[in-house]
Enzyme design. Structure first.
Site, PDB file in Angstrom:
ATOM      1  N   THR A 115      -2.157   1.026   0.398  1.00 60.33           N
ATOM      2  CA  THR A 115      -2.391   2.467   0.551  1.00 60.33           C
ATOM      3  C   THR A 115      -1.443   3.270  -0.328  1.00 60.33           C
ATOM      4  O   THR A 115      -1.840   4.250  -0.967  1.00 60.33           O
ATOM      5  CB  THR A 115      -2.261   2.894   2.026  1.00 60.33           C
ATOM      6  OG1 THR A 115      -3.178   2.126   2.807  1.00 60.33           O
ATOM      7  CG2 THR A 115      -2.555   4.370   2.213  1.00 60.33           C
ATOM      8  N   CYS A 116      -0.198   2.833  -0.380  1.00 61.63           N
ATOM      9  CA  CYS A 116       0.809   3.536  -1.187  1.00 61.63           C
ATOM     10  C   CYS A 116       0.425   3.501  -2.665  1.00 61.63           C
ATOM     11  O   CYS A 116       0.478   4.517  -3.359  1.00 61.63           O
ATOM     12  CB  CYS A 116       2.181   2.896  -0.999  1.00 61.63           C
ATOM     13  SG  CYS A 116       2.713   2.777   0.724  1.00 61.63           S
ATOM     14  N   SER A 117       0.040   2.330  -3.148  1.00 58.43           N
ATOM     15  CA  SER A 117      -0.232   2.117  -4.575  1.00 58.43           C
ATOM     16  C   SER A 117      -1.566   2.667  -5.046  1.00 58.43           C
ATOM     17  O   SER A 117      -1.693   3.073  -6.197  1.00 58.43           O
ATOM     18  CB  SER A 117      -0.184   0.622  -4.891  1.00 58.43           C
ATOM     19  OG  SER A 117       1.110   0.131  -4.712  1.00 58.43           O
TER      20      SER A 117
END
EC number: 1.11.1.25
Length: 162
Positions: free
Chosen positions: A50-52
């Site tokens: 999700t972050c990337s």
């Protein structure tokens, strides 16, 4: 400790990053943010899905628009070491404005009251996903996620608040 909230002044603490000359810097958050409008957005981990694929790309894509609305600095923050944050930042060659900073031991995350215990997943204690808008060190927007959600801390959410 209660999580950081609107109206609070961000605590003093140290974060690390590699500067444009590839030199490791450890600096005071107050030095980085004093007298500026700063977005500090936190992610549970570098290279995580999700972050990337969503959180970071949103801030990179919207950076010019955020800056046009008076934002001086956009800082991506995670409980990782500065070498990991540097490597992660390099995976976004189109990035011109987001600074990738590390809270290697999680001490600043603790000061913010934004720890996320992911020990059961083998990740230790990380930062919750969040986006703070700071104006001369004072929190004017505090969008903090529950658990692993991604519903209130996007670049779009910050743009709506500006």
């Amino acid at each position: 400790m209660a999580p950081i909230a609107v109206g609070d002044v961000v605590p003093e603490g140290t974060i690390s990053f590699f500067d444009e000359n590839d030199q490791l810097q450890s600096v005071s958050v107050h030095t980085l943010a004093a007298g500026k409008k700063v977005i500090l957005f936190g992610v549970p981990g570098a290279f995580t899905p999700t972050c990337s694929m969503q959180h970071v790309p949103g801030f990179i894509e919207k950076a010019e628009e955020l800056k046009s609305k008076g934002v001086d600095e956009i800082i991506c923050f995670s409980v990782n070491d500065p070498f990991v944050m540097k490597a992660w930042g390099k995976t976004y060659p189109e990035n011109k404005h987001v600074k990738f900073v590390a809270d290697g031991s999680g001490e600043y995350t603790q000061l913010l009251g934004l720890e996320l215990d992911l020990k059961d997943k083998g990740l230790g204690v990380r930062a919750r996903r969040f986006a703070l808008l700071l104006d001369n060190l004072k929190v004017t927007v505090a969008n903090v996620e529950s658990g692993g959600e991604f519903t209130v801390s996007s670049a779009e959410d910050i743009l709506k608040a500006l």
